[in-house]
Write a protein that holds these residues in place. Structure first.
Motif, mmCIF file in Angstrom:
data_model
loop_
_atom_site.group_PDB
_atom_site.id
_atom_site.type_symbol
_atom_site.label_atom_id
_atom_site.label_comp_id
_atom_site.label_asym_id
_atom_site.label_seq_id
_atom_site.Cartn_x
_atom_site.Cartn_y
_atom_site.Cartn_z
ATOM 1 N N SER A 202 38.336 65.382 33.053
ATOM 2 C CA SER A 202 37.338 64.926 32.077
ATOM 3 C C SER A 202 36.576 63.713 32.599
ATOM 4 O O SER A 202 35.730 63.163 31.905
ATOM 5 C CB SER A 202 38.031 64.572 30.752
ATOM 6 N N THR A 204 33.842 61.890 34.630
ATOM 7 C CA THR A 204 32.541 62.194 35.224
ATOM 8 C C THR A 204 32.429 61.659 36.648
ATOM 9 O O THR A 204 31.773 62.267 37.489
ATOM 10 C CB THR A 204 31.403 61.598 34.370
ATOM 11 N N LYS A 268 28.304 70.694 35.368
ATOM 12 C CA LYS A 268 29.187 69.989 34.444
ATOM 13 C C LYS A 268 28.685 68.573 34.170
ATOM 14 O O LYS A 268 28.740 68.088 33.043
ATOM 15 C CB LYS A 268 30.608 69.942 35.011
ATOM 16 N N GLU A 271 25.869 68.465 31.641
ATOM 17 C CA GLU A 271 26.311 68.597 30.250
ATOM 18 C C GLU A 271 26.657 67.246 29.638
ATOM 19 O O GLU A 271 26.582 67.080 28.415
ATOM 20 C CB GLU A 271 27.521 69.529 30.180
ATOM 21 N N MET A 272 27.027 66.268 30.492
ATOM 22 C CA MET A 272 27.427 64.953 29.995
ATOM 23 C C MET A 272 26.371 63.878 30.250
ATOM 24 O O MET A 272 26.602 62.701 30.026
ATOM 25 C CB MET A 272 28.760 64.543 30.648
ATOM 26 N N SER A 273 25.203 64.298 30.758
ATOM 27 C CA SER A 273 24.148 63.327 31.049
ATOM 28 C C SER A 273 23.392 62.972 29.778
ATOM 29 O O SER A 273 23.595 63.574 28.722
ATOM 30 C CB SER A 273 23.180 63.909 32.084
#
Length: 378
Positions: A202, A204, A268, A271-273
């Motif tokens: 998880s 980054t 991936k 998706e968290m940016s």
């Protein structure tokens, strides 16, 4: 001792002393007398320069343009400028990574003080080297610090028109190069192991590892990447400067194919940016803090991979390309290295993207788990 034209010597001080032409008396009065200097050579130089200024002022008899004589003489005198001030001016003009020179400057000022740039001596420079040695710095680091300070002082001396030898010029560092060591490299098994851990984590910051390992990018190039730099439709990433971070050299700007684990990690990370930057946690106040990402990533890599670091990934990619006999100028183009193969390699537009993609695909590690198939095909 010969007399200096238009000067008198009184009480240890040389004065400019000259009768004013009739047509300029109304502007300047009958005589001009102005203190110059206590030093004879300096006074002679000032007198000659002031003479030129005044003659330019009253050369037109019908229109005398007055000058402030005291201010003119003051302007001749060397300005006292602190090293910190000249450093700020230098750094504002140069498009370079400012961290190395600022680190060097901070250490030097703490040791020798923030003084007029003309006051630093060879002994100050030697003291700085001894200080770095006692702090345990490697000679390559010491040379970078010395070169940074030398560049700032060269700029200062040039801008201030100072005829002074740079105290850091040709400074010898004892044992230079003898403490170097070859960087370790990842094995292919270690790479795949690290990539899988990054994708299942998880964290980054761990996602940076597969991107670096499969593209050969510098860490700052990835950490400061904008979402607009990523083209998943064509499987490309654009390495280009932006407001948050510069690139190291002009050769660094390039476009790279995106394959395998690098593509998975980018998907991936996207998706968290935040929609603007790929790793927004390292963008603060409009600046990229790649060092923070480096510290976090290296802490994990050193612990799990026997002291290896993020930079070892870049070395590894070059070795992998060599192993499949990739042309050296192609390797340089992929990694954004400055080519040393001669003048000829700088002509033309370089290799086509399809050629570059062919070499990257040849060395790419195959993605084993079936769970990634849909993402790679997307």
């Amino acid at each position: 001792m010969s007399h200096i034209q238009y000067t008198i010597h009184r009480s240890g001080t040389y004065y400019y002393n000259r009768r004013v032409p009739k047509h300029a008396v109304e502007t300047y009065g009958r005589f001009i007398r102005q203190a110059l200097s206590k030093d004879r050579d300096e006074a002679e130089a000032y007198a000659k320069r002031l003479n030129n200024v005044l003659e330019g002022s009253w050369c037109n008899q019908s229109s005398v343009k007055p000058v402030d004589v005291a201010s003119v003489v003051e302007s001749f005198k060397p300005k006292s400028v602190l090293l910190s001030e000249m450093a700020e001016e230098y750094l504002s003009l140069r498009k370079i990574d400012q961290t190395p020179p600022r680190v060097a400057l901070e250490a030097f000022l703490a040791l020798a003080g923030d003084r007029d740039v003309s006051e630093y001596t060879r002994e100050d420079a030697k003291l700085f080297v001894r200080h770095l040695t006692m702090k345990g710095n490697k000679t390559t680091t010491m040379r970078r610090r010395v070169n940074s300070l030398s560049a700032i002082l060269n700029y200062a001396y040039s801008e201030l028109d100072l005829d002074k030898r740079n105290p850091f010029s040709r400074l010898l560092i004892k044992g230079e190069g003898e403490d170097t060591f070859r960087r370790g490299v990842f094995t292919n098994d270690q790479l795949r192991q690290g990539y899988e851990r990054a994708l299942s984590s998880s964290s980054t910051v761990k996602l940076i590892m597969p991107i670096l390992g499969e593209t050969g990018c510098r860490l700052a190039e990835v950490v400061g990447m904008k979402v607009d730099d990523i083209d998943l439709e064509n499987d490309l990433i654009h390495i280009r400067p932006n407001q948050a971070r510069r690139l190291k050299t002009s050769n660094s700007e390039r476009t790279l194919p995106l394959v395998g684990y690098a593509k998975l990690a980018l998907i991936k990370a996207l998706e968290m940016s935040d929609g603007e930057y790929l790793f927004p946690q390292y963008i603060k106040d409009g600046k990229c803090y790649a060092t923070h990402a480096s510290n976090a990533l290296n802490k994990w890599l050193k612990k799990d991979f026997d002291g290896l670091t993020a930079h070892c990934l870049r070395h590894k990619l070059r070795d992998r390309l060599r192993a499949v006999e990739c042309p050296s100028d192609m390797i340089d183009q992929i990694g954004g290295w400055r080519s040393v193969g001669g003048v000829g390699v700088r002509y033309g537009r370089g290799y086509a993207m399809e050629q570059m993609k062919g070499w990257i695909e040849e060395i790419a590690l195959s993605v084993m788990p079936k769970r990634y198939a849909d993402q790679l095909d997307a």
